[in-house]
Scaffold this motif. Structure first.
Motif, PDB file in Angstrom:
ATOM      1  N   ARG A 156      -5.585  -5.705   8.927  1.00 37.12           N
ATOM      2  CA  ARG A 156      -4.822  -6.862   9.447  1.00 37.12           C
ATOM      3  C   ARG A 156      -3.798  -5.964  10.298  1.00 37.12           C
ATOM      4  NH1 ARG A 156      -5.044  -9.310   4.028  1.00 37.12           N
ATOM      5  NH2 ARG A 156      -6.733 -11.068   4.486  1.00 37.12           N
ATOM      6  N   HIS A 157      -3.596  -6.615  11.517  1.00 34.91           N
ATOM      7  CA  HIS A 157      -2.634  -5.824  12.590  1.00 34.91           C
ATOM      8  C   HIS A 157      -2.829  -4.447  12.632  1.00 34.91           C
ATOM      9  CE1 HIS A 157      -1.469 -10.012  13.220  1.00 34.91           C
ATOM     10  NE2 HIS A 157      -1.141 -10.051  11.915  1.00 34.91           N
ATOM     11  N   GLY A 158      -4.024  -3.895  12.362  1.00 34.62           N
ATOM     12  CA  GLY A 158      -3.774  -2.202  12.263  1.00 34.62           C
ATOM     13  C   GLY A 158      -3.807  -1.530  11.045  1.00 34.62           C
ATOM     14  N   THR A 159      -3.185  -2.172   9.932  1.00 31.28           N
ATOM     15  CA  THR A 159      -2.949  -1.859   8.478  1.00 31.28           C
ATOM     16  C   THR A 159      -4.550  -2.082   7.846  1.00 31.28           C
ATOM     17  OG1 THR A 159      -0.737  -2.180   8.833  1.00 31.28           O
ATOM     18  CG2 THR A 159      -1.735  -2.048   6.659  1.00 31.28           C
ATOM     19  N   VAL A 160      -4.906  -0.875   7.050  1.00 31.13           N
ATOM     20  CA  VAL A 160      -5.914  -1.145   6.218  1.00 31.13           C
ATOM     21  C   VAL A 160      -5.676  -1.444   4.676  1.00 31.13           C
ATOM     22  CG1 VAL A 160      -8.207   0.024   5.487  1.00 31.13           C
ATOM     23  CG2 VAL A 160      -7.277   0.460   7.742  1.00 31.13           C
ATOM     24  N   PHE A 161      -6.453  -2.409   4.132  1.00 27.39           N
ATOM     25  CA  PHE A 161      -5.930  -2.675   2.849  1.00 27.39           C
ATOM     26  C   PHE A 161      -7.637  -2.611   1.854  1.00 27.39           C
ATOM     27  CE2 PHE A 161      -3.142  -4.983   5.249  1.00 27.39           C
ATOM     28  CZ  PHE A 161      -1.829  -5.140   4.527  1.00 27.39           C
ATOM     29  N   LEU A 162      -7.400  -2.332   0.500  1.00 27.64           N
ATOM     30  CA  LEU A 162      -8.302  -2.194  -0.319  1.00 27.64           C
ATOM     31  C   LEU A 162      -8.702  -3.533  -0.697  1.00 27.64           C
ATOM     32  CD1 LEU A 162     -10.368  -0.541  -2.068  1.00 27.64           C
ATOM     33  CD2 LEU A 162      -8.831  -0.150  -3.673  1.00 27.64           C
ATOM     34  N   LEU A 163      -9.708  -4.034  -0.477  1.00 27.86           N
ATOM     35  CA  LEU A 163     -10.154  -5.518  -0.763  1.00 27.86           C
ATOM     36  C   LEU A 163     -11.156  -5.728  -1.865  1.00 27.86           C
ATOM     37  CD1 LEU A 163      -9.224  -8.546   0.157  1.00 27.86           C
ATOM     38  CD2 LEU A 163     -11.593  -8.331   1.788  1.00 27.86           C
ATOM     39  N   ASP A 164     -11.958  -4.627  -2.109  1.00 33.39           N
ATOM     40  CA  ASP A 164     -12.732  -4.320  -3.116  1.00 33.39           C
ATOM     41  C   ASP A 164     -12.438  -4.917  -4.658  1.00 33.39           C
ATOM     42  OD1 ASP A 164     -15.172  -3.691  -4.748  1.00 33.39           O
ATOM     43  OD2 ASP A 164     -16.005  -2.777  -2.955  1.00 33.39           O
ATOM     44  N   GLU A 165     -13.119  -5.743  -5.051  1.00 28.50           N
ATOM     45  CA  GLU A 165     -12.760  -6.254  -6.608  1.00 28.50           C
ATOM     46  C   GLU A 165     -13.178  -5.155  -7.554  1.00 28.50           C
ATOM     47  OE1 GLU A 165     -13.795 -10.105  -7.333  1.00 28.50           O
ATOM     48  OE2 GLU A 165     -12.521 -11.127  -5.570  1.00 28.50           O
ATOM     49  N   ASP A 166     -14.160  -4.282  -7.176  1.00 33.17           N
ATOM     50  CA  ASP A 166     -14.713  -3.188  -8.285  1.00 33.17           C
ATOM     51  C   ASP A 166     -13.705  -1.925  -8.109  1.00 33.17           C
ATOM     52  OD1 ASP A 166     -17.073  -4.984  -8.970  1.00 33.17           O
ATOM     53  OD2 ASP A 166     -18.110  -3.788  -7.372  1.00 33.17           O
ATOM     54  N   TYR A 167     -12.610  -2.035  -7.531  1.00 34.00           N
ATOM     55  CA  TYR A 167     -11.855  -0.881  -7.284  1.00 34.00           C
ATOM     56  C   TYR A 167     -10.335  -1.284  -7.543  1.00 34.00           C
ATOM     57  CZ  TYR A 167     -16.044   1.768  -6.002  1.00 34.00           C
ATOM     58  OH  TYR A 167     -17.195   2.429  -6.112  1.00 34.00           O
ATOM     59  N   GLU A 168      -9.593  -0.398  -8.227  1.00 32.70           N
ATOM     60  CA  GLU A 168      -8.400  -0.640  -8.100  1.00 32.70           C
ATOM     61  C   GLU A 168      -7.559   0.609  -7.962  1.00 32.70           C
ATOM     62  OE1 GLU A 168      -4.642  -1.530 -11.430  1.00 32.70           O
ATOM     63  OE2 GLU A 168      -6.489  -2.360 -11.882  1.00 32.70           O
ATOM     64  N   PHE A 169      -6.839   0.730  -7.011  1.00 30.06           N
ATOM     65  CA  PHE A 169      -6.075   1.980  -6.232  1.00 30.06           C
ATOM     66  C   PHE A 169      -5.360   2.780  -7.296  1.00 30.06           C
ATOM     67  CE2 PHE A 169      -2.527   4.151  -4.352  1.00 30.06           C
ATOM     68  CZ  PHE A 169      -3.240   4.785  -3.414  1.00 30.06           C
ATOM     69  N   MET A 170      -5.378   3.787  -7.151  1.00 31.92           N
ATOM     70  CA  MET A 170      -4.683   4.662  -8.188  1.00 31.92           C
ATOM     71  C   MET A 170      -3.667   5.669  -7.404  1.00 31.92           C
ATOM     72  SD  MET A 170      -7.868   6.005 -10.737  1.00 31.92           S
ATOM     73  CE  MET A 170      -6.713   6.750 -12.065  1.00 31.92           C
ATOM     74  N   HIS A 171      -4.406   6.260  -6.418  1.00 32.99           N
ATOM     75  CA  HIS A 171      -3.245   7.158  -5.577  1.00 32.99           C
ATOM     76  C   HIS A 171      -3.927   7.664  -4.563  1.00 32.99           C
ATOM     77  CE1 HIS A 171      -5.456  10.895  -7.321  1.00 32.99           C
ATOM     78  NE2 HIS A 171      -5.363  10.347  -8.415  1.00 32.99           N
ATOM     79  N   GLU A 172      -3.287   8.450  -3.607  1.00 30.41           N
ATOM     80  CA  GLU A 172      -3.819   9.056  -2.282  1.00 30.41           C
ATOM     81  C   GLU A 172      -4.368  10.475  -2.861  1.00 30.41           C
ATOM     82  OE1 GLU A 172      -1.215   9.546   1.101  1.00 30.41           O
ATOM     83  OE2 GLU A 172      -0.760   7.350   1.130  1.00 30.41           O
ATOM     84  N   GLY A 173      -5.264  10.808  -2.077  1.00 28.54           N
ATOM     85  CA  GLY A 173      -6.140  12.265  -2.516  1.00 28.54           C
ATOM     86  C   GLY A 173      -7.112  12.014  -3.332  1.00 28.54           C
ATOM     87  N   GLY A 174      -7.600  13.013  -3.757  1.00 26.04           N
ATOM     88  CA  GLY A 174      -8.755  13.255  -4.779  1.00 26.04           C
ATOM     89  C   GLY A 174      -8.493  13.101  -6.259  1.00 26.04           C
ATOM     90  N   ILE A 175      -9.465  12.925  -6.965  1.00 24.30           N
ATOM     91  CA  ILE A 175      -9.060  12.912  -8.327  1.00 24.30           C
ATOM     92  C   ILE A 175      -8.113  13.859  -9.113  1.00 24.30           C
ATOM     93  CG2 ILE A 175     -10.244  12.917 -10.910  1.00 24.30           C
ATOM     94  CD1 ILE A 175     -12.703  11.829  -9.407  1.00 24.30           C
TER      95      ILE A 175
END
Length: 133
Positions: free
Chosen positions: A100-119
């Motif tokens: 949306r207007h150049g911003t990227v959002f996580l929309l996938d219902e199978d995933y919940e954001f935890m943090h930037e970067g790797g595990i």
């Protein structure tokens, strides 16, 4: 829906790595990569032998294709399909995004954001033992 990054940042830096909790409660590394008309997101694993694409230095890419650093299989960054190497005939598991207007959002219902970067990049306890002998 969680705000991840911008399309401009992904195109400038080449990729964006983040960790999300999957539907089973397990952490999963996901990557956002540039495409002609925006960005796409995939699991940060080759379909052959589960090799990580981004090991901390960004996703290796050439001419719009993600390169598996282990065997050199090439995946179309926009479609996820591979037609060569050890992973030929496979497709990367996709991750739902919204732009949306150049911003990227996580929309996938199978995933919940935890943090930037790797595990291993979170602020949790390290893998070193605190036991003393």
């Amino acid at each position: 829906m969680h705000q991840l990054t911008t399309v401009e940042q992904v195109h400038d830096e080449g990729s964006y790595l983040f960790t999300a909790e999957d539907r089973h409660g397990d952490p999963e590394e996901l990557v956002v990569v540039p495409c002609e008309d925006g960005v796409e997101a995939w699991r940060n694993r080759c379909t052959h032998e589960d090799q990580r694409f981004d090991t901390g230095d960004g996703v290796p890419m050439r001419d719009g294709e993600i390169i598996c650093p282990r065997h050199g299989s090439l995946f179309d960054a926009c479609e996820g399909d591979c037609d060569n190497g050890e992973a030929a005939g496979t497709t990367l598991p996709g991750v739902g995004l919204a732009e949306r207007h150049g911003t990227v959002f996580l929309l996938d219902e199978d995933y919940e954001f935890m943090h930037e970067g790797g595990i291993d990049d979170d602020d949790g306890p390290s893998s070193t033992s605190h036991l003393q002998l």
